[in-house]
Design a protein around this motif. Structure first.
Motif, PDB file in Angstrom:
ATOM      1  N   ARG A  49       0.828  -1.205   0.000  1.00 43.91           N
ATOM      2  CA  ARG A  49       0.000   0.000   0.000  1.00 43.91           C
ATOM      3  C   ARG A  49       0.859   1.251   0.000  1.00 43.91           C
ATOM      4  NH1 ARG A  49      -4.928  -0.837   4.267  1.00 43.91           N
ATOM      5  NH2 ARG A  49      -5.966   0.729   3.001  1.00 43.91           N
ATOM      6  N   ASP A  50       0.312   2.315  -0.584  1.00 40.08           N
ATOM      7  CA  ASP A  50       0.934   3.624  -0.436  1.00 40.08           C
ATOM      8  C   ASP A  50       0.649   4.101   0.979  1.00 40.08           C
ATOM      9  OD1 ASP A  50       1.979   3.857  -2.995  1.00 40.08           O
ATOM     10  OD2 ASP A  50       0.125   4.703  -3.792  1.00 40.08           O
ATOM     11  N   LEU A  51       1.699   4.509   1.674  1.00 39.68           N
ATOM     12  CA  LEU A  51       1.576   4.880   3.082  1.00 39.68           C
ATOM     13  C   LEU A  51       1.951   6.330   3.321  1.00 39.68           C
ATOM     14  CD1 LEU A  51       3.214   1.837   4.886  1.00 39.68           C
ATOM     15  CD2 LEU A  51       0.791   2.347   4.711  1.00 39.68           C
ATOM     16  N   GLY A  52       1.215   6.914   4.247  1.00 39.80           N
ATOM     17  CA  GLY A  52       1.539   8.227   4.749  1.00 39.80           C
ATOM     18  C   GLY A  52       1.307   8.223   6.248  1.00 39.80           C
ATOM     19  N   VAL A  53       1.888   9.171   6.934  1.00 46.25           N
ATOM     20  CA  VAL A  53       1.643   9.345   8.366  1.00 46.25           C
ATOM     21  C   VAL A  53       1.300  10.798   8.612  1.00 46.25           C
ATOM     22  CG1 VAL A  53       3.174   7.474   9.109  1.00 46.25           C
ATOM     23  CG2 VAL A  53       4.055   9.801   8.972  1.00 46.25           C
ATOM     24  N   TRP A  54       0.587  11.033   9.713  1.00 43.53           N
ATOM     25  CA  TRP A  54       0.372  12.415  10.116  1.00 43.53           C
ATOM     26  C   TRP A  54       0.973  12.641  11.488  1.00 43.53           C
ATOM     27  CZ3 TRP A  54      -2.799  13.393  14.339  1.00 43.53           C
ATOM     28  CH2 TRP A  54      -3.785  12.447  14.657  1.00 43.53           C
ATOM     29  N   LEU A  55       1.564  13.824  11.617  1.00 47.90           N
ATOM     30  CA  LEU A  55       2.196  14.222  12.869  1.00 47.90           C
ATOM     31  C   LEU A  55       1.293  15.212  13.581  1.00 47.90           C
ATOM     32  CD1 LEU A  55       5.841  14.947  11.633  1.00 47.90           C
ATOM     33  CD2 LEU A  55       4.909  12.806  12.470  1.00 47.90           C
ATOM     34  N   ASN A  56       1.059  14.970  14.861  1.00 51.20           N
ATOM     35  CA  ASN A  56       0.292  15.945  15.636  1.00 51.20           C
ATOM     36  C   ASN A  56       1.228  17.059  16.099  1.00 51.20           C
ATOM     37  OD1 ASN A  56       1.583  15.180  18.055  1.00 51.20           O
ATOM     38  ND2 ASN A  56       0.020  13.679  18.534  1.00 51.20           N
ATOM     39  N   LEU A  68      11.495   7.712   6.187  1.00 49.42           N
ATOM     40  CA  LEU A  68      11.222   8.605   5.060  1.00 49.42           C
ATOM     41  C   LEU A  68      11.173   7.878   3.714  1.00 49.42           C
ATOM     42  CD1 LEU A  68      13.267  11.790   6.023  1.00 49.42           C
ATOM     43  CD2 LEU A  68      10.827  11.354   6.308  1.00 49.42           C
ATOM     44  N   ASP A  69      11.988   6.861   3.536  1.00 53.64           N
ATOM     45  CA  ASP A  69      11.992   6.139   2.263  1.00 53.64           C
ATOM     46  C   ASP A  69      10.724   5.319   2.049  1.00 53.64           C
ATOM     47  OD1 ASP A  69      14.495   7.160   1.673  1.00 53.64           O
ATOM     48  OD2 ASP A  69      15.558   5.416   2.462  1.00 53.64           O
ATOM     49  N   ASN A  70      10.010   5.010   3.112  1.00 54.51           N
ATOM     50  CA  ASN A  70       8.797   4.191   3.017  1.00 54.51           C
ATOM     51  C   ASN A  70       7.517   5.012   2.966  1.00 54.51           C
ATOM     52  OD1 ASN A  70      10.418   1.871   3.253  1.00 54.51           O
ATOM     53  ND2 ASN A  70      10.392   2.046   5.464  1.00 54.51           N
ATOM     54  N   ARG A  91      10.056  22.603   7.144  1.00 57.71           N
ATOM     55  CA  ARG A  91      11.382  23.073   6.728  1.00 57.71           C
ATOM     56  C   ARG A  91      12.455  22.049   7.080  1.00 57.71           C
ATOM     57  NH1 ARG A  91      12.705  28.872   5.168  1.00 57.71           N
ATOM     58  NH2 ARG A  91      14.780  28.496   4.396  1.00 57.71           N
ATOM     59  N   LEU A  92      12.369  21.465   8.272  1.00 61.58           N
ATOM     60  CA  LEU A  92      13.328  20.438   8.675  1.00 61.58           C
ATOM     61  C   LEU A  92      13.238  19.208   7.773  1.00 61.58           C
ATOM     62  CD1 LEU A  92      13.001  20.607  12.557  1.00 61.58           C
ATOM     63  CD2 LEU A  92      15.035  21.163  11.211  1.00 61.58           C
ATOM     64  N   LEU A  93      12.036  18.753   7.502  1.00 59.27           N
ATOM     65  CA  LEU A  93      11.874  17.566   6.662  1.00 59.27           C
ATOM     66  C   LEU A  93      12.446  17.787   5.269  1.00 59.27           C
ATOM     67  CD1 LEU A  93       8.309  16.475   7.791  1.00 59.27           C
ATOM     68  CD2 LEU A  93      10.395  15.103   7.994  1.00 59.27           C
ATOM     69  N   ARG A  94      12.245  18.949   4.714  1.00 57.79           N
ATOM     70  CA  ARG A  94      12.758  19.234   3.362  1.00 57.79           C
ATOM     71  C   ARG A  94      14.266  19.482   3.354  1.00 57.79           C
ATOM     72  NH1 ARG A  94       8.966  17.225   0.184  1.00 57.79           N
ATOM     73  NH2 ARG A  94       7.116  18.509  -0.022  1.00 57.79           N
ATOM     74  N   GLU A  95      14.743  20.370   4.211  1.00 55.53           N
ATOM     75  CA  GLU A  95      16.128  20.814   4.119  1.00 55.53           C
ATOM     76  C   GLU A  95      17.112  19.936   4.877  1.00 55.53           C
ATOM     77  OE1 GLU A  95      15.960  24.925   5.291  1.00 55.53           O
ATOM     78  OE2 GLU A  95      15.390  25.545   3.273  1.00 55.53           O
ATOM     79  N   ARG A  96      16.805  19.581   6.088  1.00 50.92           N
ATOM     80  CA  ARG A  96      17.747  18.799   6.889  1.00 50.92           C
ATOM     81  C   ARG A  96      17.698  17.315   6.545  1.00 50.92           C
ATOM     82  NH1 ARG A  96      17.810  19.772  13.171  1.00 50.92           N
ATOM     83  NH2 ARG A  96      18.584  21.756  12.406  1.00 50.92           N
ATOM     84  N   TYR A  97      16.484  16.802   6.338  1.00 50.95           N
ATOM     85  CA  TYR A  97      16.329  15.360   6.145  1.00 50.95           C
ATOM     86  C   TYR A  97      16.084  14.957   4.691  1.00 50.95           C
ATOM     87  CZ  TYR A  97      16.075  15.749  11.149  1.00 50.95           C
ATOM     88  OH  TYR A  97      16.360  16.060  12.453  1.00 50.95           O
ATOM     89  N   GLY A  98      15.972  15.917   3.790  1.00 50.19           N
ATOM     90  CA  GLY A  98      15.890  15.640   2.360  1.00 50.19           C
ATOM     91  C   GLY A  98      14.630  14.932   1.898  1.00 50.19           C
ATOM     92  N   TYR A  99      13.529  15.095   2.616  1.00 47.22           N
ATOM     93  CA  TYR A  99      12.292  14.428   2.220  1.00 47.22           C
ATOM     94  C   TYR A  99      11.743  15.068   0.951  1.00 47.22           C
ATOM     95  CZ  TYR A  99       7.633  12.441   2.389  1.00 47.22           C
ATOM     96  OH  TYR A  99       6.471  11.776   2.069  1.00 47.22           O
ATOM     97  N   SER A 100      11.443  14.254  -0.051  1.00 46.97           N
ATOM     98  CA  SER A 100      10.977  14.787  -1.329  1.00 46.97           C
ATOM     99  C   SER A 100       9.542  14.391  -1.657  1.00 46.97           C
ATOM    100  CB  SER A 100      11.906  14.325  -2.460  1.00 46.97           C
ATOM    101  OG  SER A 100      11.917  12.906  -2.531  1.00 46.97           O
ATOM    102  N   GLY A 101       8.882  13.653  -0.782  1.00 46.07           N
ATOM    103  CA  GLY A 101       7.494  13.261  -1.015  1.00 46.07           C
ATOM    104  C   GLY A 101       6.532  14.400  -0.712  1.00 46.07           C
ATOM    105  N   GLU A 102       5.257  14.059  -0.705  1.00 43.83           N
ATOM    106  CA  GLU A 102       4.225  15.057  -0.446  1.00 43.83           C
ATOM    107  C   GLU A 102       4.205  15.449   1.027  1.00 43.83           C
ATOM    108  OE1 GLU A 102      -0.647  15.327  -0.425  1.00 43.83           O
ATOM    109  OE2 GLU A 102       0.307  14.067  -1.944  1.00 43.83           O
ATOM    110  N   LEU A 103       4.219  16.742   1.278  1.00 40.87           N
ATOM    111  CA  LEU A 103       4.015  17.294   2.618  1.00 40.87           C
ATOM    112  C   LEU A 103       2.672  18.005   2.590  1.00 40.87           C
ATOM    113  CD1 LEU A 103       7.315  18.915   3.981  1.00 40.87           C
ATOM    114  CD2 LEU A 103       6.129  16.904   4.804  1.00 40.87           C
TER     115      LEU A 103
END
Length: 160
Positions: A49-56, A68-70, A91-103
């Motif tokens: 399945r395509d997976l996403g998580v939400w952060l509170n 992040l790869d999953n 900003r942290l997910l994009r710049e520090r951790y290099g996440y390129s998926g949907e935010l």
């Protein structure tokens, strides 16, 4: 009409957002609460399945860095429009951790915040109403020149 704006356009939302106690659909892409995903991480990662998580508001960007790869999608829940922690997480997910998926921004945010959210790396917005989505879409790109740098551009002074 769907109230999802992704990459500057309205789109149908194929994802099912799962609240803490909601039943899981048998198929299709799901956005899970981080705690539910982490409790059964091996099983979810092994599924097709395509997976996403939400952060509170209390969970940190660092809480998902080992996955992040999953994850095809990370949703940031804004508990109230005056809470800016989601901006920092994006900003942290994009710049520090290099996440390129949907935010994706979910929860209580205002249409006039989407431009600034986009500058922080959020590229999808789950608006609450059709009117809110129309206003947010119009406010996504109001400025042709940006002095400050963002995840989507370099600072103006570096263009010399």
């Amino acid at each position: 009409m769907q109230n999802l704006i992704k990459d500057g356009q309205r789109q149908d939302d194929l994802w099912t957002l799962i609240d803490d106690d909601a039943p899981l659909p048998a198929e299709g892409p799901v956005i899970l609460p981080l705690a539910l995903y982490q409790a059964q991480k091996a099983e979810w990662d092994a599924s097709d399945r395509d997976l996403g998580v939400w952060l509170n508001d209390e969970q940190m960007a660092e809480d998902v860095t080992d996955s992040l790869d999953n994850l095809a999608l990370i949703a940031l829940r804004f508990p109230k429009f005056a809470d800016g922690r989601g901006f920092s997480k994006a900003r942290l997910l994009r710049e520090r951790y290099g996440y390129s998926g949907e935010l994706r921004a979910i929860g209580d945010f205002l249409p006039d915040q989407v431009f600034y959210m986009g500058r922080c790396g959020i590229n999808a917005f789950a608006c609450r109403t059709e009117d809110e989505a129309s206003i947010a879409l119009a406010l996504l790109a109001p400025f042709s020149v940006r002095y400050q740098g963002g995840t989507d551009s370099t600072p103006l002074f570096e263009h010399r």
